[in-house]
Structures are given as structure tokens and as C-alpha cells.
Design an enzyme around this catalytic site. Structure first.
Site, PDB file in Angstrom:
ATOM      1  CG  PHE A  25      84.126  48.932  72.111  1.00  0.00           C
ATOM      2  CD1 PHE A  25      85.259  49.650  71.757  1.00  0.00           C
ATOM      3  CD2 PHE A  25      84.231  47.569  72.318  1.00  0.00           C
ATOM      4  CE1 PHE A  25      86.483  49.010  71.593  1.00  0.00           C
ATOM      5  CE2 PHE A  25      85.453  46.911  72.161  1.00  0.00           C
ATOM      6  CZ  PHE A  25      86.583  47.645  71.794  1.00  0.00           C
ATOM      7  CE1 TYR A  70      85.326  54.508  74.915  1.00  0.00           C
ATOM      8  CE2 TYR A  70      83.029  54.113  75.485  1.00  0.00           C
ATOM      9  CZ  TYR A  70      84.075  54.030  74.580  1.00  0.00           C
ATOM     10  OH  TYR A  70      83.865  53.470  73.343  1.00  0.00           O
ATOM     11  CG  ASP A  98      90.393  50.762  81.145  1.00  0.00           C
ATOM     12  OD1 ASP A  98      90.397  51.040  79.925  1.00  0.00           O
ATOM     13  OD2 ASP A  98      91.027  51.405  81.988  1.00  0.00           O
ATOM     14  CG  HIS A 102      91.685  48.321  69.962  1.00  0.00           C
ATOM     15  ND1 HIS A 102      91.157  49.603  69.902  1.00  0.00           N
ATOM     16  CD2 HIS A 102      91.199  47.762  71.096  1.00  0.00           C
ATOM     17  CE1 HIS A 102      90.396  49.801  70.969  1.00  0.00           C
ATOM     18  NE2 HIS A 102      90.395  48.711  71.702  1.00  0.00           N
TER      19      HIS A 102
END
Length: 223
Positions: A79, A68, A66, A188
Site C-alpha cells: 500500500f 503498484y 501485488d 478491501h
């Protein structure tokens, strides 16, 4: 309903916009805003990933979770942060892997728009979030929508390279037809897990190898 999204995606996703879950998303966002809640990214950037990467241009998909949730960070690309905003830890680790993989210098910007314009769909599974409340919109319906996006890409395109980092992204693997697409999986890039298989995954050079193998232009990862 009339959703402001890039034309090719508007056509491909037309059926989704009239479904009850999508109307519930719209109602939920309007209700929260009416109570004074701050929602990221700004409304005009919610579908930013689609704006920069039309359906026929998609070559690679990088799936995030989701947006920031801090001020001025979210820009509708997984990202990515706007110019002038300090890259968050996961993005810094992405840059570290790029440096190790292809020798890319660590950039001064965390803005990944240049990737999106080359066919990298930077898709978050959830497209909005309340300020300072991570995953606060994870259950309002967005995953129905982004699952439909992934399925549409899988069904109607071929040879797409999907980068699935972490358990959450890897749960989307079931939506992808691996007889016609490529799936690269790793841990991740978060500081909590990057050492467990993200560092050293070489996904960026491997992605370009797969694109070249298909006669496609590789991605210039440098920013």
C-alpha cells in the site's frame, strides 16, 4: 542461494531459498529482464518490507496483493508509495479511515516506512510485477514464499495482529493459528469495495487496543 534479505529473515527463511519454486522465481525475473521488461519494484527494494521490520520486531501484518505497477510507485511495502508520489486510491481510503477512526490528519505523504519501523510488516503476497500489468507475476511462485512467511510468523510468534482486507487477503486466514493470534477482517480499501465494510472497521484503534492488552507499545499511525 545467497538472497539479499535482512539477517533475521534470512535465517528464518533459509530453507525456502533452496526450494525449486524460489529458483524458478529468480530464473523468471532474470529472463524477463533480459528481454527488456521493466519490473517493479527495483531489485534492491523487492525485500524492503523485511528490511524495515525484522522478524523479532513484527507486531502487526498488513497483507496486500501485488506491487503498484506504475512508474516510481512500488517500494516493496504493501500500500505504500515513496515520498513525492501521489497516494493511489486505496491508500487514500486507508487515510480516510484513519481520520475517522483516530482523528489522524490526512498526510501529505504516502510513504508508510514509519509504520514498518514500528513493527508493522507491510507484506504483499506477490513481491514483483511487470510494468503496467497488474498481477502479472501472481503465478511465478511468490505466493509459495509469502505463504511460508505468514506460516513462520504464525508458528513461531504469538499475539500478532493480522489485518486482512478483501477476499484475497482473507484466503490467507487458513495459514494463521487463531488460538494465539488476532485476525481482523474487512473489505478491501479499493474504491470499488471500501464502502462495503472497510470504512468504519476501526482496525487501527482496534489493533492498538490488542497490542496494549498484551503490554506492547501501540503503533503511532501518524505520518
Amino acid at each position: 542461494m545467497d538472497v539479499q534479505i535482512e539477517d533475521s529473515w534470512k535465517e528464518k527463511l533459509r530453507d525456502e531459498f533452496s526450494k525449486s519454486y524460489f529458483l524458478q522465481i529468480v530464473t523468471h525475473l532474470k529472463t524477463e529482464r533480459s528481454t527488456g521488461a521493466t519490473i517493479y519494484p527495483p531489485g534492491k527494494l523487492i525485500f524492503n518490507a523485511f528490511e524495515h521490520t525484522p522478524f523479532n520486531k513484527v507486531k502487526v501484518v498488513i497483507l496486500g496483493q501485488d506491487p503498484y505497477h506504475g512508474p516510481k510507485q512500488a517500494m516493496g511495502l504493501s500500500f505504500s508509495v515513496p515520498d513525492g508520489i501521489i497516494p493511489p486510491p486505496s491508500l487514500i481510503n486507508i487515510f480516510k479511515e484513519l481520520h475517522k477512526d483516530i482523528g489522524m490528519a490526512i498526510p501529505s505523504t504516502g510513504n508508510l516506512t514509519a509504520w514498518a519501523k514500528q513493527g508493522v510488516l507491510l507484506l504483499n503476497a506477490v513481491l514483483t510485477v511487470r510494468a503496467n500489468e497488474p498481477a502479472s507475476h501472481s503465478k511465478i511462485g511468490w505466493m509459495n514464499f509469502t505463504d511460508a512467511v505468514i506460516k513462520k510468523i504464525s508458528d513461531e510468534k504469538k499475539g500478532i495482529v493480522f489485518l486482512l482486507w478483501g477476499r484475497f487477503a482473507q484466503e490467507k486466514q487458513v495459514l494463521i493459528d487463531e488460538t494465539k493470534h488476532y485476525v481482523l477482517k474487512a473489505a478491501h480499501p479499493s474504491p470499488f469495495s471500501a464502502e462495503k465494510g472497510f470504512f468504519g472497521c476501526k482496525h487501527f484503534s482496534r489493533t492498538n487496543e490488542l497490542l496494549i492488552k498484551q503490554g506492547l507499545e501501540p503503533i503511532d499511525w501518524k505520518l
